[in-house]
Design an enzyme around this catalytic site. Structure first.
Site, PDB file in Angstrom:
ATOM      1  N   SER A 256      -5.155 -28.980  -7.206  1.00 41.45           N
ATOM      2  CA  SER A 256      -4.781 -28.799  -5.804  1.00 41.45           C
ATOM      3  C   SER A 256      -5.966 -28.369  -4.954  1.00 41.45           C
ATOM      4  O   SER A 256      -5.859 -28.280  -3.742  1.00 41.45           O
ATOM      5  CB  SER A 256      -3.653 -27.766  -5.678  1.00 41.45           C
TER       6      SER A 256
ATOM      7  N   ASN B  35       1.169 -17.005  -9.093  1.00 42.11           N
ATOM      8  CA  ASN B  35       2.441 -17.277  -8.410  1.00 42.11           C
ATOM      9  C   ASN B  35       2.634 -16.387  -7.179  1.00 42.11           C
ATOM     10  O   ASN B  35       3.038 -16.862  -6.117  1.00 42.11           O
ATOM     11  CB  ASN B  35       3.614 -17.091  -9.375  1.00 42.11           C
TER      12      ASN B  35
ATOM     13  N   THR C  83      20.908 -40.627  34.306  1.00 41.45           N
ATOM     14  CA  THR C  83      21.747 -40.494  33.118  1.00 41.45           C
ATOM     15  C   THR C  83      21.941 -41.927  32.612  1.00 41.45           C
ATOM     16  O   THR C  83      22.005 -42.865  33.428  1.00 41.45           O
ATOM     17  CB  THR C  83      23.122 -39.871  33.424  1.00 41.45           C
ATOM     18  N   HIS C  84      22.004 -42.076  31.316  1.00 43.72           N
ATOM     19  CA  HIS C  84      22.104 -43.429  30.720  1.00 43.72           C
ATOM     20  C   HIS C  84      20.978 -44.344  31.195  1.00 43.72           C
ATOM     21  O   HIS C  84      21.152 -45.558  31.263  1.00 43.72           O
ATOM     22  CB  HIS C  84      23.457 -44.092  31.035  1.00 43.72           C
TER      23      HIS C  84
ATOM     24  N   SER D  29      -7.459 -52.310  26.827  1.00 40.29           N
ATOM     25  CA  SER D  29      -7.044 -53.313  25.860  1.00 40.29           C
ATOM     26  C   SER D  29      -8.251 -54.160  25.496  1.00 40.29           C
ATOM     27  O   SER D  29      -9.111 -54.414  26.329  1.00 40.29           O
ATOM     28  CB  SER D  29      -5.946 -54.187  26.479  1.00 40.29           C
TER      29      SER D  29
ATOM     30  N   LYS E 130      -5.474 -53.698  31.586  1.00 41.42           N
ATOM     31  CA  LYS E 130      -4.608 -52.693  30.983  1.00 41.42           C
ATOM     32  C   LYS E 130      -5.181 -51.279  31.022  1.00 41.42           C
ATOM     33  O   LYS E 130      -6.374 -51.064  30.867  1.00 41.42           O
ATOM     34  CB  LYS E 130      -4.333 -53.054  29.516  1.00 41.42           C
TER      35      LYS E 130
ATOM     36  N   ASN F 163      -3.617 -48.201  29.035  1.00 39.92           N
ATOM     37  CA  ASN F 163      -2.482 -47.900  28.155  1.00 39.92           C
ATOM     38  C   ASN F 163      -2.318 -46.404  27.892  1.00 39.92           C
ATOM     39  O   ASN F 163      -3.309 -45.705  27.680  1.00 39.92           O
ATOM     40  CB  ASN F 163      -2.656 -48.636  26.828  1.00 39.92           C
TER      41      ASN F 163
ATOM     42  N   GLU G  96       1.761 -42.226  23.375  1.00 35.64           N
ATOM     43  CA  GLU G  96       2.353 -43.024  22.286  1.00 35.64           C
ATOM     44  C   GLU G  96       2.018 -42.435  20.917  1.00 35.64           C
ATOM     45  O   GLU G  96       2.858 -42.393  20.013  1.00 35.64           O
ATOM     46  CB  GLU G  96       1.861 -44.467  22.368  1.00 35.64           C
TER      47      GLU G  96
ATOM     48  N   TYR H  95       9.300 -19.577 -10.233  1.00 33.64           N
ATOM     49  CA  TYR H  95       8.232 -20.519  -9.915  1.00 33.64           C
ATOM     50  C   TYR H  95       8.322 -21.765 -10.791  1.00 33.64           C
ATOM     51  O   TYR H  95       8.544 -21.679 -12.004  1.00 33.64           O
ATOM     52  CB  TYR H  95       6.844 -19.869 -10.088  1.00 33.64           C
TER      53      TYR H  95
ATOM     54  N   GLN I 224       3.859 -26.505  -5.911  1.00 30.52           N
ATOM     55  CA  GLN I 224       2.501 -26.806  -5.459  1.00 30.52           C
ATOM     56  C   GLN I 224       2.505 -27.926  -4.412  1.00 30.52           C
ATOM     57  O   GLN I 224       1.601 -28.021  -3.596  1.00 30.52           O
ATOM     58  CB  GLN I 224       1.647 -27.208  -6.665  1.00 30.52           C
TER      59      GLN I 224
ATOM     60  N   LYS J 249       2.136 -27.715  -0.119  1.00 26.98           N
ATOM     61  CA  LYS J 249       0.996 -27.446   0.751  1.00 26.98           C
ATOM     62  C   LYS J 249       0.570 -28.607   1.640  1.00 26.98           C
ATOM     63  O   LYS J 249       0.336 -28.427   2.841  1.00 26.98           O
ATOM     64  CB  LYS J 249      -0.187 -26.941  -0.081  1.00 26.98           C
TER      65      LYS J 249
HETATM   66  N1  ARG Z   1      -1.774 -24.110  -7.272  1.00 26.48           N
HETATM   67  C1  ARG Z   1      -0.545 -23.450  -7.522  1.00 26.48           C
HETATM   68  C2  ARG Z   1       0.439 -23.696  -6.381  1.00 26.48           C
HETATM   69  O1  ARG Z   1       0.010 -24.125  -5.395  1.00 26.48           O
HETATM   70  C3  ARG Z   1      -0.785 -21.971  -7.659  1.00 26.48           C
HETATM   71  C4  ARG Z   1       0.202 -21.303  -8.543  1.00 26.48           C
HETATM   72  C5  ARG Z   1       0.073 -21.855  -9.921  1.00 26.48           C
HETATM   73  N2  ARG Z   1       0.892 -21.152 -10.850  1.00 26.48           N
HETATM   74  C6  ARG Z   1       1.113 -21.615 -12.050  1.00 26.48           C
HETATM   75  N3  ARG Z   1       1.831 -20.913 -12.825  1.00 26.48           N
HETATM   76  N4  ARG Z   1       0.650 -22.774 -12.455  1.00 26.48           N
HETATM   77  O2  ARG Z   1       1.617 -23.490  -6.504  1.00 26.48           O
END
Ligand code: ARG
Length: 456
Positions: free
Chosen positions: A23, A110, A155-156, A277, A283, A285, A290, A317, A322, A325
């Site tokens: 990660s 964790n 409206t509409h 364009s 144009k 735009n 958008e 956990y 993971q 993120k």
């Molecule tokens: N990279 C992990 C996450 O984002 C960190 C925690 C990992 N914990 C584990 N027991 N493998 O969740």
């Protein structure tokens, strides 16, 4: 390749597993927050005598040096070390030796990742709150600068009743006001320290969670270690609030796109926020509007990704977590960029009051007020509605507008029509009569503008 935390293994990790599991390629951005959390943890371990004070000081100095290294791009992130936590821990041991191996006492990745993300997210919420205020200020300025302008309200997507342009813009102000409330409220739930939960059951070391919370600016500590390492609802709330902001930006984008098309010609968006364009030289735009409208889908997707990821997970956990993120980062980055661009774009917009005025003469928008006029003369509203409907039908057949009709003709539909009917039919008169709280009368809108300024 050599195995991470490999004491109990005899074999190596498969190369594809490393690719699947790493990660650090995206969580490295958490490094400054990871280091702040580790510094607070190390200080507490030293203060409580869980590790030697000297070791704690060494760790803190080492972590600060690593923070500088990262800032200067001098730390080489290694995917074999999986994540931001392990990369930094390994760098620490390399830098300060054995003392570095004591940092992870009484904690787990964790509760560490849960702490990092909450710290990081709190800062993002604060930035978004500031951006919302900047956007709201731009909207109030924009509304105030065009306080006399009247345009058709729809409206509409059909001409309904004339309204002040400022009233229309302040409608968006209200949406972003509620967005701010949402972020304020969810910030309280983000601002809780999970550290001390360790892997999931807590830790036997005599830690001081309140000290750590205080150093990191958390308002409180989590009440249940199992919840603390496995819940992600605060992220879901954040993505929901971000989705709402994006939805509001998108609605406004849609209107700007319509308004700047030749059919409307109500506004012209500035050169800095429009594009040409490659083939059609004429144009201009509204690409920015958008793109903002288009980016809503990503943020809804981020919300959906995290909601779905968590739904089947048993306590506590699980590595699935993971996967929160990238979605969370994307939602945050997207909403921040869109808010900033939008706030800059608003002052670039030129309002074409003449086109708006011309449009208010179309669509028989005086009809409601004509019916109201008959009501003031004693006719029940339902009856008046029918009378005016027949007059509108006459106009559509003859190609006339309501103010163009003469009194004789009107009196043919109802003897209650008098000379003063024409005075009530101007857009100014129609707007001015809507003078209850929340209405579009200039006096009310000026009050609303004052209120809006005060709330900033
Ligand atoms: N990279 C992990 C996450 O984002 C960190 C925690 C990992 N914990 C584990 N027991 N493998 O969740």
């Amino acid at each position: 390749m050599s195995k991470l935390w490999g004491g109990r293994f005899e074999g190596q990790t498969d190369a594809l597993v490393e690719q699947l599991g790493e990660s650090v390629s995206y969580d490295a951005r958490l490094a400054p927050w990871d280091i702040r959390g580790s510094i607070a943890h190390a200080r507490m371990l030293g203060d409580r005598g869980i590790i030697k004070k000297g070791d704690a000081q060494k760790i803190i100095r080492g972590l600060k040096a690593i923070a500088k290294d990262i800032e200067h791009g001098k730390l080489k992130w290694d995917t074999a070390l999986e994540d931001v936590h392990t990369n930094i821990e390994v760098a620490l041991v390399k830098k300060i030796g054995d003392a570095g191996k004591r940092l992870h006492t009484g904690r787990s990745r964790n509760d560490q990742i849960a702490t990092d993300v909450r710290l990081w997210l709190r800062d993002q919420v604060d930035t978004i709150l500031e951006e919302l205020v900047v956007l709201q200020t731009a909207l109030v300025d924009f509304a105030e600068a065009h306080i006399d302008v009247i345009l058709p309200g729809f409206t509409h997507m059909q001409h309904a009743q004339p309204v002040l342009f400022a009233h229309h813009i302040l409608a968006y102000f209200e949406m972003f006001k509620r967005d701010r409330e949402r972020f304020h409220q969810l910030r309280d739930r983000v601002n809780i320290l999970p550290l001390g939960s360790a892997a999931m059951a807590g830790t036997p070391y005599p830690i001081d969670r309140k000290q750590v919370a205080k150093e990191l600016g958390f308002a409180g500590i989590s009440a249940n270690s199992m919840d603390a390492v496995s819940d992600r609802d605060y992220q879901i709330e954040f993505c929901a609030a971000a989705s709402m902001v994006m939805m509001h930006l998108s609605r406004m984008s849609e209107e700007l796109i319509l308004w700047s098309s030749p059919g409307f010609n109500f506004v012209e968006i500035g050169d800095a926020f429009t594009t040409g364009s490659s083939i059609m030289p004429q144009k201009k735009n509204p690409d920015v509007a958008e793109l903002v409208r288009g980016k809503v889908g990503r943020v809804y997707g981020d919300l959906s990704a995290i909601l779905t990821m968590v739904k089947g997970l048993p306590l506590t956990y699980n590595r699935d977590l993971q996967e929160d993120k990238e979605a969370l980062f994307d939602a945050s980055d997207t909403v921040q960029l869109c808010l900033a661009v939008f706030a800059n774009m608003i002052p670039s917009i030129t309002v074409n009051a003449d086109s708006m005025a011309a449009a208010t003469r179309q669509g028989f928008m005086e009809a409601t007020d004509m019916a109201d006029y008959l009501v003031t003369q004693g006719m029940p509203f339902r009856e008046a509605h029918g009378v005016i409907g027949r007059i509108v039908l006459h106009c559509t057949r003859e190609g006339l507008t309501l103010p163009e009709l003469d009194l004789d003709l009107l009196q043919g539909y109802s003897p209650l029509f008098k000379h003063d009917i024409f005075k009530v039919l101007t857009p100014q008169a129609i707007v001015g009569r809507r003078n209850n709280p929340g209405g579009t009368a200039p006096a009310r809108v000026k009050q609303a503008l004052k209120q809006a300024r005060k709330s900033l």
